[in-house]
Design an enzyme around this catalytic site. Structure first.
Site, PDB file in Angstrom:
ATOM      1  N   GLU A   1     -64.113  17.617  50.461  1.00 24.62           N
ATOM      2  CA  GLU A   1     -64.930  17.701  49.244  1.00 24.62           C
ATOM      3  C   GLU A   1     -64.159  19.016  48.701  1.00 24.62           C
ATOM      4  OE1 GLU A   1     -68.928  18.241  47.003  1.00 24.62           O
ATOM      5  OE2 GLU A   1     -69.107  18.100  49.090  1.00 24.62           O
TER       6      GLU A   1
ATOM      7  N   CYS B   1     -71.048  15.910  46.594  1.00 25.89           N
ATOM      8  CA  CYS B   1     -72.073  16.034  45.630  1.00 25.89           C
ATOM      9  C   CYS B   1     -71.192  16.126  44.186  1.00 25.89           C
ATOM     10  CB  CYS B   1     -72.755  17.228  45.540  1.00 25.89           C
ATOM     11  SG  CYS B   1     -74.145  17.535  46.852  1.00 25.89           S
TER      12      CYS B   1
ATOM     13  N   ASN C   1     -73.681   8.875  47.064  1.00 27.91           N
ATOM     14  CA  ASN C   1     -73.692  10.133  48.079  1.00 27.91           C
ATOM     15  C   ASN C   1     -75.140  10.801  48.017  1.00 27.91           C
ATOM     16  OD1 ASN C   1     -72.456  11.970  49.815  1.00 27.91           O
ATOM     17  ND2 ASN C   1     -73.025  13.569  48.007  1.00 27.91           N
ATOM     18  N   GLU C   2     -76.052  10.739  48.775  1.00 27.71           N
ATOM     19  CA  GLU C   2     -77.097  11.774  48.898  1.00 27.71           C
ATOM     20  C   GLU C   2     -78.257  11.413  47.812  1.00 27.71           C
ATOM     21  OE1 GLU C   2     -76.722  15.885  49.547  1.00 27.71           O
ATOM     22  OE2 GLU C   2     -75.159  15.390  51.583  1.00 27.71           O
TER      23      GLU C   2
END
Length: 847
Positions: A59, A268, A399-400
């Site tokens: 990331e 994120c 994602n999340e």
């Protein structure tokens, strides 16, 4: 993409440059040892291990791309920095106007009709005054990243710039490489810009000295308007010598892990942003990461605000990610946004046209990766230099996300569309940002009901949690989705964290039939731009080094084996103590008031009572954060920016008690925190009511500063309302009441077992790999029974060991592999594993 299985001996040759090989007799460290047994069943049926069990998660956090893995040495090369990226940014961030030999002029970053293209809009306009002599020039100097531009004596550096001039005879361009004091580091490069159309100019400079404080100056001579954009300086020695390539030392450290997959580009930054569209007044900034922005000619790629607070250039884009995965033999696994934000941002788009466009973008991504060279997006891949498909097999959506219903509704639409056109692609779902809780449970339920093939789990927990959860996957449903553990790490970068992670990884391997992929995260951290820690590989502008967890991951990743051999070890004798500790009050980015604190023993004795009528003399404030004061008979914390403002009262030996308190949120982002079992500021439990931007409440246990969640509920806290909270502690059992109603309960009785093991078999090498983690201060004297297997008389051993507080740094890496050979191995033998150690024994065996 198929990969050959890894059958490499332990840490041979350059992979462990500092290792020493010694011969050690059996049982060489038997003093002060705890006794264990390890029984191996070579004829037992263990699960096959996926070729891609261990991989890497990349990331762009901690400046992992620009200023990191992406080898570009010029910061803000296209003058696109903006306050929307960071409040301190301007178009000239990292640039300084400079006069050479009396040259004069002005430097301004503009966006007008003379721009180079519609995506990379801004450029530098130099108005040259024509003053001074023949060598006079005016321009700008770039300071690079960290302390400057790092160069090595004798190394070549490729310079390029896009430029245009309105001077009829052209504009001479001088390119200088100097140190911070202005001393020359290379012979100047001289170019001639001609014509008022954007043209790329190139050259090479060779460094004549080492420096970590280099500066790049680009200056024009004469008079007229000189326009510059995409000012670039690349080391010629990139990874695999690729243009627009990767920083070699970082890429090689990643390649040395021999990862089975590469998950990219986040994280994120994938599913966060102010909006998801292509249009708008702030285009192309402050929006979600979209793969089409990152491909094609580098000078035509957009820049964007990064979720982590800085600008990202997209010079390292999807083509480069796919290419890097291929170069290191890893399966590419991209992650695309699901149009539901995560990472503390809880929003979902309701625009059906936008959703349809993103789904089509994802189908186009599959075509870009796998389509024929004459397809629309496959042809772009071919134009970029890769006519053959990349062979992508997995793709993750989202994602999340913290909104399970909204996310899953959109995920299913993505999956159905992908499977309709590309049934061979595994579409990966996810289970939110935590290892447990309401979001986790609901997403797993939805994934199971929908028959999702693989679910991505993420968690960052304390070392204690990892030691306690070796058996996490033992009870997972083998008929349900497989697990992709896409992000995990224990909370710090010390060797004690690596020991806990290693103990946990033995459980991942033992459950290789359900845990099919796993990657530590994050991967990279620039020491001068850290948004998150722990991290696997650290670097500055000229050095890089692996953390203790890097050495641990490398040991596991390069010695996986083909299948698990069933084994069983005895445990460590453990004396279970009740929860003991004082009580505490705290806040997080919130102002709150507390009153009527009362602690009562289980038999009704009042141990402590405080209504604050006599001040706050019973309370200590160990870290000094926040603004605590008694106001109107309540204990009030006023600072809405301060985090973790813990104040403590009572006896650390208290056990079996009730804690009662009245709490009121006054202002701020969250609610309030009520602590119990407080041993010190790093060791306690707290009931976090209205945490995570007032979206979730949970009890967190902190062990040496690392937190793990014990119980979680969706609970919001209202501003100005009084809440009556009660915590009942009985032995290891805790019950929590809010306004007289049972809110939740838990029993903290999991054992942090320090002795963990797994055994695998390497078919090509014909070796048993006995992997043992001893995460305690005493040696582990172990009777090993190989179940009658025909084995060799020696074992090759690699060990990581040291002080549990050891940290690898640029100057010193105390945790490095040690190689040795032990003799006297047989079907039954005794080996003593050192304190605080991870040990792999490779034993020739016929099974």
């Amino acid at each position: 993409m198929a990969r050959a299985r890894r059958h490499l001996p332990l840490a041979l040759c350059a992979a462990v440059a500092a290792a020493t090989v010694i011969t050690v007799p059996l049982d060489a460290e038997a003093q002060d040892a705890t006794d264990y047994t390890l029984r191996v069943d070579p004829r037992g049926d263990g699960p096959e291990i996926a070729d891609h069990l261990y991989g890497i998660f990349y990331e762009d956090i901690n400046r992992a791309a620009d200023g990191g893995l992406y080898a570009e040495l010029v910061q803000n090369r296209s003058f696109e920095y903006d306050p929307v990226d960071h409040p301190s940014y301007t178009g000239l961030t990292a640039w300084t106007p400079v006069s050479l030999a009396g040259g004069a002029g002005t430097a301004e970053v503009v966006d007008d009709e003379h721009r180079m293209n519609e995506r990379n809009r801004r450029y530098l306009r130099l108005e040259l005054a024509g003053t001074g002599g023949t060598d006079a020039a005016f321009g700008v100097t770039n300071s690079g990243y960290n302390t400057g531009i790092a160069v090595r004596e004798g190394a070549g550096y490729d310079f390029s710039v896009w430029a245009r001039t309105d001077a009829p005879g052209g504009t001479p361009l001088t390119v200088r490489l100097t140190d911070a004091g202005g001393a020359a580091l290379a012979e100047p490069l001289r170019l001639e810009v001609t014509g008022d159309q954007w043209t790329r100019y190139t050259g090479t400079v060779t460094a004549e000295a080492d420096s970590t404080t280099g500066r790049l100056t680009v200056a024009g001579g004469g008079a007229g308007t000189l326009r510059l954009d995409m000012v670039s300086l690349f080391p010629r020695d990139t990874f695999m010598h690729r243009p627009n390539g990767l920083r070699r030392d970082l890429a090689e450290k990643i390649a040395d892990l021999e990862p089975g997959f590469l998950r990219f580009p986040g994280g994120c930054l994938v599913n966060t942003g102010s909006h998801y569209g292509y249009e708008g007044p702030d285009y192309p900034r402050a929006r979600s990461y979209q793969w089409k922005d990152t491909v094609g000619p580098v000078e035509e790629r957009a820049t964007n605000k990064n979720f982590w607070g800085y600008n990202q250039s997209y010079g390292l884009g999807y083509f480069e990610y796919f290419q890097f995965a291929e170069d290191i033999g890893a399966t590419p696994l991209p992650v695309v946004p699901a149009l539901v934000t995560g990472c503390g941002q809880n929003q979902a788009t309701d625009d059906p046209e936008l959703l349809a466009r993103h789904i089509q973008d994802t189908l186009d991504l599959v075509e870009f990766a796998n389509g024929p060279a004459d397809s629309e997006w496959g042809s772009l891949r071919a134009e970029m230099g890769h006519p053959e498909p990349f062979g992508m097999t997995h793709l993750a959506v989202g994602n999340e996300e913290n909104l399970p219903e909204e996310f899953f509704e959109r995920f299913v639409q993505f999956r159905d569309a992908i499977e309709a056109e590309y049934p061979e692609i595994v579409v990966v779902g996810n289970s939110g940002p935590s290892s447990a809780g309401a979001t986790f449970d609901r997403l797993w339920e939805l994934n199971r009901e929908a028959g999702v093939e693989m679910v991505d789990e993420h968690y960052y927990n304390s070392p204690q949690w990892f030691l306690e959860n070796n058996d996490r996957y033992d009870s997972y449903d083998r008929q349900g989705p497989e697990v992709f553990l896409g992000e995990y790490a224990s909370q710090d970068n010390r060797f004690r964290n690596s020991l806990a992670e290693a103990a946990f990884m033995t459980g991942l391997e033992r459950n290789a039939d359900i845990v099919r992929m796993a990657s530590y995260a994050p991967l990279l951290a620039n020491v001068d731009y850290v948004q998150w820690s722990p991290d696997l590989i650290w670097f500055d502008n000229h050095r890089s080094w692996g953390s203790t967890s890097y050495e641990t991951q490398k040991l596991f990743m390069t010695n996986v084996g083909d299948r698990v051999v069933p084994s069983e070890a005895s445990g460590t004798p453990v004396l279970t103590e009740p929860i003991t500790g004082a009580v505490g009050l705290s806040t997080w980015a919130t102002s709150a008031a507390y009153d009527d604190v009362r602690v009562t023993s289980a038999d009704g004795e009042v141990l402590f009572a405080d209504d604050f009528s006599a001040g706050d003399g019973h309370w200590s404030h160990p870290d000094g954060r926040g603004e605590w004061a008694v106001e109107d008979g309540a204990y009030v914390q006023r600072d809405t920016s301060a985090e973790d403002t813990l104040v403590v009262a009572g006896d650390p030996e208290w056990r079996d008690y009730d804690l009662e308190v009245t709490a009121t949120k006054l202002a701020g982002q969250e609610g309030f925190l009520i602590a119990f079992g407080v041993r010190d500021t790093g060791n306690h439990y707290w009931w976090n009511l209205g945490g995570w931007n007032n979206t979730t409440s949970a009890v967190e246990r902190s062990v040496d500063g690392g937190k793990s969640t014990m119980v979680e509920r969706p609970t919001r806290i209202e501003t100005g309302r009084e809440y009556e909270a009660r915590v009942e502690v009985r032995g290891r059992e805790v019950s929590l009441f809010l306004d007289g109603e049972l809110w939740g309960s838990f029993t903290d009785d999991q054992i942090a077992e320090p002795f963990r093991q797994v055994v695998t078999y390497d078919e090509q090498a014909g070796e048993l790999i006995v992997k043992v983690v001893n995460a305690q201060a005493s040696a582990a004297r172990t009777e090993i029974d190989l179940g009658g297997a025909l084995v060799g008389r020696t074992a090759r051993v690699t060990t990581l060991r040291g002080d549990p507080d050891a940290v690898n740094t640029a100057e010193e890496q105390p945790i490095r592999p040690e190689e040795s050979v032990v003799r006297g191995v047989g079907p039954e033998f005794t080996h003593t594993f050192p304190p605080h150690s991870i040990t792999f024994l490779r034993i020739r065996a016929r099974i």
